[in-house]
Design a protein around this motif. Structure first.
Motif, PDB file in Angstrom:
ATOM      1  N   ILE A  12      46.681  38.818  94.054  1.00  0.00           N
ATOM      2  CA  ILE A  12      45.786  39.746  94.748  1.00  0.00           C
ATOM      3  C   ILE A  12      44.697  38.899  95.402  1.00  0.00           C
ATOM      4  O   ILE A  12      44.040  38.108  94.731  1.00  0.00           O
ATOM      5  CB  ILE A  12      45.148  40.758  93.773  1.00  0.00           C
ATOM      6  CG1 ILE A  12      46.203  41.550  93.010  1.00  0.00           C
ATOM      7  CG2 ILE A  12      44.181  41.679  94.515  1.00  0.00           C
ATOM      8  CD1 ILE A  12      46.973  42.542  93.818  1.00  0.00           C
ATOM      9  N   THR A  14      41.326  37.884  96.607  1.00  0.00           N
ATOM     10  CA  THR A  14      39.910  38.203  96.395  1.00  0.00           C
ATOM     11  C   THR A  14      39.099  37.343  97.352  1.00  0.00           C
ATOM     12  O   THR A  14      39.636  36.404  97.958  1.00  0.00           O
ATOM     13  CB  THR A  14      39.484  37.910  94.945  1.00  0.00           C
ATOM     14  OG1 THR A  14      39.663  36.513  94.683  1.00  0.00           O
ATOM     15  CG2 THR A  14      40.287  38.734  93.949  1.00  0.00           C
ATOM     16  N   LYS A  17      39.273  33.736  96.166  1.00  0.00           N
ATOM     17  CA  LYS A  17      40.585  33.119  96.402  1.00  0.00           C
ATOM     18  C   LYS A  17      40.786  32.858  97.892  1.00  0.00           C
ATOM     19  O   LYS A  17      41.340  31.832  98.280  1.00  0.00           O
ATOM     20  CB  LYS A  17      41.699  34.014  95.851  1.00  0.00           C
ATOM     21  CG  LYS A  17      43.047  33.342  95.837  1.00  0.00           C
ATOM     22  CD  LYS A  17      43.012  32.129  94.920  1.00  0.00           C
ATOM     23  CE  LYS A  17      44.343  31.460  94.823  1.00  0.00           C
ATOM     24  NZ  LYS A  17      44.322  30.279  93.966  1.00  0.00           N
ATOM     25  N   GLU A  92      48.226  41.757  98.548  1.00  0.00           N
ATOM     26  CA  GLU A  92      49.099  40.967  97.685  1.00  0.00           C
ATOM     27  C   GLU A  92      49.776  39.900  98.527  1.00  0.00           C
ATOM     28  O   GLU A  92      50.390  40.213  99.545  1.00  0.00           O
ATOM     29  CB  GLU A  92      50.180  41.841  97.041  1.00  0.00           C
ATOM     30  CG  GLU A  92      49.705  42.683  95.921  1.00  0.00           C
ATOM     31  CD  GLU A  92      50.839  43.431  95.227  1.00  0.00           C
ATOM     32  OE1 GLU A  92      52.033  43.106  95.449  1.00  0.00           O
ATOM     33  OE2 GLU A  92      50.528  44.356  94.469  1.00  0.00           O
ATOM     34  N   LYS A 122      45.469  38.432  89.400  1.00  0.00           N
ATOM     35  CA  LYS A 122      44.191  38.597  90.093  1.00  0.00           C
ATOM     36  C   LYS A 122      43.142  37.788  89.337  1.00  0.00           C
ATOM     37  O   LYS A 122      42.981  37.960  88.133  1.00  0.00           O
ATOM     38  CB  LYS A 122      43.784  40.060  90.151  1.00  0.00           C
ATOM     39  CG  LYS A 122      42.474  40.287  90.894  1.00  0.00           C
ATOM     40  CD  LYS A 122      42.149  41.763  90.977  1.00  0.00           C
ATOM     41  CE  LYS A 122      40.866  41.975  91.765  1.00  0.00           C
ATOM     42  NZ  LYS A 122      40.525  43.396  91.820  1.00  0.00           N
ATOM     43  N   ASP A 123      42.476  36.900  90.041  1.00  0.00           N
ATOM     44  CA  ASP A 123      41.451  36.040  89.451  1.00  0.00           C
ATOM     45  C   ASP A 123      41.959  35.275  88.230  1.00  0.00           C
ATOM     46  O   ASP A 123      41.266  35.137  87.234  1.00  0.00           O
ATOM     47  CB  ASP A 123      40.203  36.857  89.082  1.00  0.00           C
ATOM     48  CG  ASP A 123      39.497  37.426  90.300  1.00  0.00           C
ATOM     49  OD1 ASP A 123      39.557  36.771  91.368  1.00  0.00           O
ATOM     50  OD2 ASP A 123      38.897  38.510  90.190  1.00  0.00           O
ATOM     51  N   LEU A 127      47.663  40.916  86.035  1.00  0.00           N
ATOM     52  CA  LEU A 127      47.225  42.288  86.255  1.00  0.00           C
ATOM     53  C   LEU A 127      48.357  43.271  85.969  1.00  0.00           C
ATOM     54  O   LEU A 127      48.140  44.354  85.437  1.00  0.00           O
ATOM     55  CB  LEU A 127      46.737  42.437  87.703  1.00  0.00           C
ATOM     56  CG  LEU A 127      46.104  43.735  88.111  1.00  0.00           C
ATOM     57  CD1 LEU A 127      44.798  43.937  87.356  1.00  0.00           C
ATOM     58  CD2 LEU A 127      45.829  43.743  89.600  1.00  0.00           C
TER      59      LEU A 127
END
Length: 141
Positions: A12, A14, A17, A92, A122-123, A127
């Protein structure tokens, strides 16, 4: 019973990222550009020491191929930077594949090779883990 499968990894996007990827692409772009300048300098230096046109042609062709390869890499990195800037936060993006170890026991649902396993990250944290099967007509179940 343990069962090893290949799973797709999706990330994901962010803000952190996206910034990290952009910096990585920029570093790689700078490196490729520097390599190209060094190769052009080395080519000129090598051509000065050559005595015949035949040798000169061979050296020139060798460097030309390497320069073309790096130019393609440079264009690819620029394209990736353009694509990254167009992506919105929360998108994504594919991050490759990995091997996963499934622990199967009696009564578990069998995961066939046609079942696509996707791990969503995610991070740096998992997830979601998705499973989907394709029917013979290519549609998802």
């Amino acid at each position: 019973m343990k069962y090893v499968r290949t799973a797709s990894v999706k990330m994901i996007l962010t803000a952190d990222k996206k910034n990290e990827l952009e910096q990585s692409f920029q570093r790689n772009l700078t490196q490729v550009t520097t390599e190209m300048k060094q190769m052009e300098f080395q080519l000129q230096r090598a051509l000065k020491t050559v005595k015949s046109n035949r040798e000169s042609s061979g050296i020139h062709d060798k460097y030309k191929k390497e320069l073309q390869r790096r130019e393609e890499k440079r264009k690819s990195l620029e394209f990736q930077l353009t694509q990254l800037s167009a992506l919105s936060i929360g998108t994504e993006i594919s991050s490759g594949k990995t091997e996963v170890l499934l622990d199967l026991t009696v009564g578990d649902r069998w995961v066939t090779n046609e079942t696509d396993i996707t791990v969503v990250v995610k991070d740096g944290k998992i997830l979601e883990i998705r499973e989907s099967e394709f029917l013979n007509d290519g549609k998802l179940v």
